[in-house]
Enzyme design. Structure first.
Site, mmCIF file in Angstrom:
data_model
loop_
_atom_site.group_PDB
_atom_site.id
_atom_site.type_symbol
_atom_site.label_atom_id
_atom_site.label_comp_id
_atom_site.label_asym_id
_atom_site.label_seq_id
_atom_site.Cartn_x
_atom_site.Cartn_y
_atom_site.Cartn_z
ATOM 1 N N CYS A 1 47.049 12.976 18.853
ATOM 2 C CA CYS A 1 48.125 12.914 17.949
ATOM 3 C C CYS A 1 48.389 11.547 17.286
ATOM 4 O O CYS A 1 47.917 10.872 16.047
ATOM 5 C CB CYS A 1 49.328 13.399 18.284
ATOM 6 N N HIS B 1 55.598 10.823 14.801
ATOM 7 C CA HIS B 1 54.748 10.408 16.139
ATOM 8 C C HIS B 1 54.226 9.114 16.041
ATOM 9 O O HIS B 1 52.976 9.009 16.480
ATOM 10 C CB HIS B 1 53.861 11.351 16.510
#
Length: 538
Positions: free
Chosen positions: A171, A227
């Site tokens: 990610c 993130h």
């Protein structure tokens, strides 16, 4: 935040983005004066041409199930699904995942060709990122069991890329590559695979796609998963986005919004925002509101980052399972959100279908706003699929640099500039879209932070050939480089491998001993790039 150099007022963006759009010839798809015939883009009226109408070239030149097969499977049920799987297993569909897939008025997908006669204003940009969605998890990419009509329609209305890649295998580093246009290893935060604590993040002083577009006159927003670092040091609003609504961490429980460390993780700007409804529904509502509202005459950038279909395996309505996980998190148990004891193929399919419906809702809001024609929509995933994903015929999955870990679905629609129902087999990566969007928007990279990506604007808008170039990846313990059809790969076993991806997308025929000169060239190219990156910290 460094200020990006501004285009000279007399300069026309290289893409021609500031020129007025002509009326267009009648009958030209995606231009004013045309009407979409029911049966092309109307749900429930998809037409599947008989196989006799489909040339092998129309099948696409890559791998996986055909989308015509997939569409027929979705409509016909289990018997057809078995037939489709048998066709793939015998290699009948190995030429392309959307072989003969019906497009506008039932036409087969055609090879990409730029519409060089079209002009437009600078577009709005809607970049939709799924989370851990596998390369073949959409019916337009060959999924035999998941019907994704809204994303299939998006594919029909634009260009489907068959050899698109994420910037990394997890990610955080992929998001770094997309936001900066550079390899993740150029920044300390990009070395985390993925970010798991507050020690690192995306440096607010580093220019981003959002900061450069904001300086060029765009309104900017990020809705969903960030993130790229935690408060108080890192935030989208510190890195160029005017607005942020979403979560900071890598995962959260879909109802309680508890994150990996048990923290509450839903924010508006830098302040907690309480809403205990299903997360995907909340993000869909927020994004729909954003694309509908006026932006003071400015073009806009919206990064819409769904957490779907990332674990935990919670679909809307699974409140009992949500409560069970939430109680374990609050009791101090670690690793709950990984949900290793949960999920199923059926649950995963439900989550992907919900993602598809949510994208459809946002695109409907965009259409209602009147801005659909001059909005560039890009859909992709942050890496390959996880444990429940459908990856055939690729090997590997998330966290590896095998094809299944980094090859992703990638759809692009811009009615003002791109013809519909096209397919491209050009290899592209996340960081290429950064360079592309900057050029199309008339913005420039900051000279102190040169991009690693290559702009696709000339290819997409002006009919220019893409120069052959290398695509580079590095994660702890693995390395990969693609040049043309060839891929150099070293996995956890430490052995160098060489694969011809067009002939062998499953990466099984290793040419390392029979083409040693090519292997040496590609290895040397990888090592040259690696020498310019930050080393991993022990």
């Amino acid at each position: 935040m460094p200020t990006s150099p501004q285009p000279h007022p007399a300069e026309q963006p290289a893409s021609g983005a500031e020129q007025p759009h002509p009326a267009g010839a009648p009958g030209t798809a995606g231009t004013p004066g045309t009407t979409d015939t029911p049966g092309a883009d109307t749900p429930g009226t998809t037409r599947v041409p008989p196989p006799s109408q489909l040339s092998r070239r129309a099948f696409g030149g890559v791998v996986g199930a055909t989308a015509a097969t997939a569409a027929a499977v979705a409509a016909a049920g289990p018997a057809a699904a078995a037939t489709g799987r048998a066709a793939r297993d015998t290699g009948a569909a190995a030429a392309g995942p959307r072989a003969g897939r019906p497009g506008h008025e039932g036409a087969a997908e055609v090879e990409f060709e730029a519409a060089t006669d079209r002009r437009s204003r600078r577009p709005n940009i809607l970049f939709i990122l799924a989370d851990d969605l596998g390369w073949a998890d959409l019916s337009s990419y060959g999924s035999p069991d998941i019907h994704t009509p809204h994303l299939d329609r998006l594919a029909r209305q634009g260009v489907r890329f068959t050899q698109a890649y994420s910037g990394s295998a997890t990610c955080s580093p992929t998001r770094f590559s997309l936001y900066t246009g550079r390899y993740p290893g150029r920044t300390r935060g990009g070395l985390a695979e993925p970010i798991a604590d507050k020690s690192v993040g995306l440096d607010p002083n580093h220019p981003t796609l959002a900061s450069l577009l904001r300086d060029a006159g765009y309104a900017t927003a990020l809705i969903g998963k960030w993130h790229c670092g935690y408060l108080p040091d890192y935030s989208p609003t510190r890195s160029g986005w005017d607005e942020f609504f979403g979560n900071f961490g890598g995962a959260l429980e879909y109802y309680s919004k508890l994150g990996l460390s048990g923290e509450y993780d839903l924010y508006e700007g830098d302040a907690e925002y309480k809403d205990l409804r299903y997360y995907t529904r909340i993000l869909t509502e927020r994004a729909s509101d954003y694309v509908r509202r006026g932006h003071g005459g400015k073009p806009w950038l919206l990064n819409l980052n769904f957490t779907t279909p990332h674990w935990p395996w919670i679909a809307e309505g699974d409140e009992e399972e949500s409560a069970r996980l939430t109680a374990r998190i609050r009791a101090g148990e670690k690793g709950v959100l990984n949900h290793r004891e949960g999920g199923s193929l059926a649950k995963y399919r439900e989550m992907v279908r919900d993602l598809d419906a949510s994208v459809g809702t946002v695109l409907a809001a965009l259409r209602d706003s009147g801005e659909e024609h001059n909005t560039l929509v890009i859909f992709s995933s942050d890496n390959g699929g996880e444990r429940w994903s459908y990856q055939w015929p690729l090997s590997g999955n998330k966290s590896t640099l095998e094809e299944g870990g980094i090859r992703v679905p990638n759809l692009v629609r811009w009615p003002a500039r791109l013809r519909r129902n096209q397919v491209s087999h050009e290899p592209v990566a996340s960081y290429d879209w950064t360079a592309t969007l900057l050029e199309i928007a008339g913005a420039r990279p900051h000279p102190a932070y040169p991009l690693d990506g290559a702009s696709l604007a000339g290819y997409l808008l002006r009919g220019e050939r893409l120069a052959e170039r290398d695509l580079f990846w590095r994660v702890r313990g693995e390395r990969a480089l693609r040049r043309g059809d060839w891929k150099y790969y070293r996995g956890a076993d430490g052995r160098d491998k060489l694969f011809h991806l067009t002939n062998d997308p499953r990466e099984r025929a290793n040419h390392a001993t029979t083409d040693k000169a090519r292997l040496a060239r590609l290895r040397a190219a990888w090592e040259k790039v690696d020498a310019g990156l930050l080393p991993y910290e022990d």
